[in-house]
Design an enzyme around this catalytic site. Structure first.
Site, PDB file in Angstrom:
ATOM      1  N   CYS A  73      27.840  37.796  65.067  1.00 55.24           N
ATOM      2  CA  CYS A  73      26.253  38.242  65.042  1.00 55.24           C
ATOM      3  C   CYS A  73      25.745  37.740  66.262  1.00 55.24           C
ATOM      4  O   CYS A  73      25.961  36.674  67.086  1.00 55.24           O
ATOM      5  CB  CYS A  73      25.354  37.650  63.910  1.00 55.24           C
ATOM      6  N   GLU A  75      22.783  36.364  66.785  1.00 58.39           N
ATOM      7  CA  GLU A  75      22.040  35.106  66.723  1.00 58.39           C
ATOM      8  C   GLU A  75      23.077  33.899  67.263  1.00 58.39           C
ATOM      9  O   GLU A  75      22.905  32.999  67.763  1.00 58.39           O
ATOM     10  CB  GLU A  75      21.708  34.872  65.447  1.00 58.39           C
TER      11      GLU A  75
HETATM   12  N1  THU Z   1      24.524  41.412  62.824  1.00 60.10           N
HETATM   13  C1  THU Z   1      23.813  40.562  63.502  1.00 60.10           C
HETATM   14  O1  THU Z   1      24.181  40.676  64.809  1.00 60.10           O
HETATM   15  N2  THU Z   1      22.921  39.766  63.111  1.00 60.10           N
HETATM   16  C2  THU Z   1      22.671  39.247  61.883  1.00 60.10           C
HETATM   17  O2  THU Z   1      21.550  38.636  61.603  1.00 60.10           O
HETATM   18  C3  THU Z   1      22.948  40.319  60.931  1.00 60.10           C
HETATM   19  C4  THU Z   1      24.077  41.515  61.440  1.00 60.10           C
HETATM   20  C5  THU Z   1      25.378  42.276  62.962  1.00 60.10           C
HETATM   21  C6  THU Z   1      26.811  42.066  62.680  1.00 60.10           C
HETATM   22  C7  THU Z   1      27.180  43.605  62.701  1.00 60.10           C
HETATM   23  O3  THU Z   1      27.961  43.653  63.988  1.00 60.10           O
HETATM   24  C8  THU Z   1      26.084  44.709  62.673  1.00 60.10           C
HETATM   25  O4  THU Z   1      24.832  43.845  62.747  1.00 60.10           O
HETATM   26  C9  THU Z   1      26.145  45.195  61.322  1.00 60.10           C
HETATM   27  O5  THU Z   1      26.018  44.368  60.284  1.00 60.10           O
END
Ligand code: THU
Length: 160
Positions: A73, A75
């Site tokens: 993710c 973050e």
């Molecule tokens: N994702 C994030 O980058 N941060 C989050 O808090 C939730 C989900 C990303 C993971 C994945 O690459 C995409 O969003 C779809 O779930």
């Protein structure tokens, strides 16, 4: 038996222009960071920007992988990047945003539970609250501490 209630307080803004200057700058960095996301599987490009106590800003974006759980993710990319360079500094704030089909999503992007857990530990490491700025196209929601997003959190350091 007693029943208890937990309440959280958060601020709602309708544009990033309404945010205090430092938070607006962080939000703009997070929006810019979505451009470098690698999200060929979800087409959901997330950007995160972290402000450190020395004022420096570190950005991250989601990095996906064909072996799905190997992705990361936005973050956590941003937080780990910042902590790897400045392990002794506190994180003051993090801004989170996502783009779908090139535009910031209408709905506010909230951090997933795993990222909340990581933010919580980052906050505990330095003992100062991390402000979380969660951005949607016409709505920005802000909590002054990650505590508001993760009640009943796991913490084996505090188990007696
Ligand atoms: N994702 C994030 O980058 N941060 C989050 O808090 C939730 C989900 C990303 C993971 C994945 O690459 C995409 O969003 C779809 O779930």
């Amino acid at each position: 038996m007693i029943e208890k209630t937990i309440t959280i307080s958060y601020k709602v803004y309708s544009t990033i222009n309404e945010l205090p200057e430092e938070d607006r700058e962080l939000a703009l960095n997070a929006i810019r960071a979505t451009d470098n996301a690698y999200a060929p599987y979800s087409n959901f490009k997330v950007g995160a920007a972290v402000r450190m106590s020395n004022g420096r800003i570190f950005c991250g974006n989601n990095q996906e992988n064909a072996a799905y759980p190997s992705g990361m993710c936005a973050e956590r990319v941003a937080i780990y990047y910042a902590q790897s360079l400045f392990p002794k500094l506190s994180i003051k704030a993090i801004a989170i945003v996502a783009k779908k089909d090139g535009s910031v999503t209408n709905s506010v992007t909230y951090p997933c539970a795993a990222c909340r857990q990581v933010m919580l530990e980052a906050q505990q490491r330095c003992g100062k609250p991390i402000k979380v700025i969660m951005i949607g196209d016409c709505k920005i929601e802000v909590v002054e501490s990650i505590d508001a997003l993760i009640p009943f959190s796991f913490n084996n350091l505090l188990v007696d």
